[in-house]
Motif scaffolding. Structure first.
Motif, short mmCIF file in Angstrom:
data_model
loop_
_atom_site.label_atom_id
_atom_site.label_comp_id
_atom_site.label_asym_id
_atom_site.label_seq_id
_atom_site.Cartn_x
_atom_site.Cartn_y
_atom_site.Cartn_z
N UNK A 1 38.30 12.59 -11.44
CA UNK A 1 38.62 12.26 -10.05
C UNK A 1 38.27 10.85 -9.63
N UNK A 2 38.21 9.93 -10.60
CA UNK A 2 37.93 8.53 -10.27
C UNK A 2 39.16 7.69 -10.52
N UNK A 3 39.20 6.54 -9.84
CA UNK A 3 40.32 5.63 -10.03
C UNK A 3 40.25 5.04 -11.44
N UNK A 4 41.35 5.09 -12.14
CA UNK A 4 41.39 4.59 -13.51
C UNK A 4 41.55 3.08 -13.53
N UNK A 5 40.70 2.38 -14.29
CA UNK A 5 40.89 0.94 -14.46
C UNK A 5 42.11 0.63 -15.33
N UNK A 6 42.74 1.68 -15.86
CA UNK A 6 43.88 1.50 -16.75
C UNK A 6 45.21 1.83 -16.08
N UNK A 7 45.20 2.13 -14.78
CA UNK A 7 46.43 2.54 -14.09
C UNK A 7 47.52 1.47 -14.20
N UNK A 8 47.16 0.22 -13.96
CA UNK A 8 48.16 -0.86 -14.04
C UNK A 8 48.70 -1.00 -15.46
N UNK A 9 47.83 -0.91 -16.43
CA UNK A 9 48.27 -1.02 -17.82
C UNK A 9 49.17 0.15 -18.20
#
Length: 192
Positions: A74-82
């Motif tokens: 349930x945390x924002x992924x630092x990989x979402x943009x990638x």
């Protein structure tokens, strides 16, 4: 130096175009060949043939696994943009999948400290450094490599489905026996 194994950057320019890494790749491949050629540098001493050449691997599996792990907790992924950029890659893009997976789960702290020692190369606040070691250990505790060339006779060709667990697999026995027959073991495949 007389290394048994040489690890360099891969040549995956389709989605990763860091000019320093491209140059290191080019120089390393030439050095792999030149070191074993007695005519190239006769004043440097006897030639030395490196047994194996690896490319430091990069797979979408790692990014996908970590992205999914962030979503699960349930945390924002630092990989979402990638992940979004990866979805835009051509479906026929050929990326060589890793052939060697080294479990580094017990050494993540040392790896982190080594990376952070190169402050001009990696931002301590970057998404690469924001992934907790506990999450890495539970999700994807491997470093990935692609065996590009081998001079180890009788070495079974590793694959993404049956990867080597060790960069020195087959080298110890081959060096003791003094047998080195060069083979190109570069694999072809789709996204890893």
């Amino acid at each position: 130096e007389r290394p048994q194994v040489l690890v360099t950057y891969g040549d995956e320019r389709a989605f990763y175009e860091h000019p320093d890494h491209i140059r290191v790749h080019e120089i390393s491949v030439v050095a792999f060949d030149a070191a074993g050629d007695p005519d190239r540098f006769p004043d440097a001493g006897p030639p030395w043939r490196v047994s194996k050449l690896y490319y430091s691997g990069f797979s979408f599996r790692r990014i996908r696994a970590l992205h999914d792990a962030y979503e699960r907790i349930g945390e924002e992924s630092p990989y979402a943009e990638r992940m979004a950029r990866m979805a835009e890659l051509p479906p026929d893009l050929k990326i060589t999948p890793p052939t060697t997976m080294v479990d580094v789960g017990d050494f993540l702290d040392q790896r982190r400290r080594a990376l952070l020692a190169h402050r001009t190369q990696i931002d301590p606040e970057s998404h690469w450094m924001s992934v907790p070691d506990e999450l890495l250990r539970a999700t994807f505790p491997w470093e990935e490599y692609v065996l590009a060339r081998s001079r180890v006779e009788g070495l079974a060709r590793p694959t993404a489905d049956e990867p080597e667990p060790d960069l020195f697999a087959g080298v110890r026995a081959g060096v003791r026996a003094g047998v080195r027959a060069e083979t190109d073991v570069t694999t072809a495949g789709g996204a890893g």
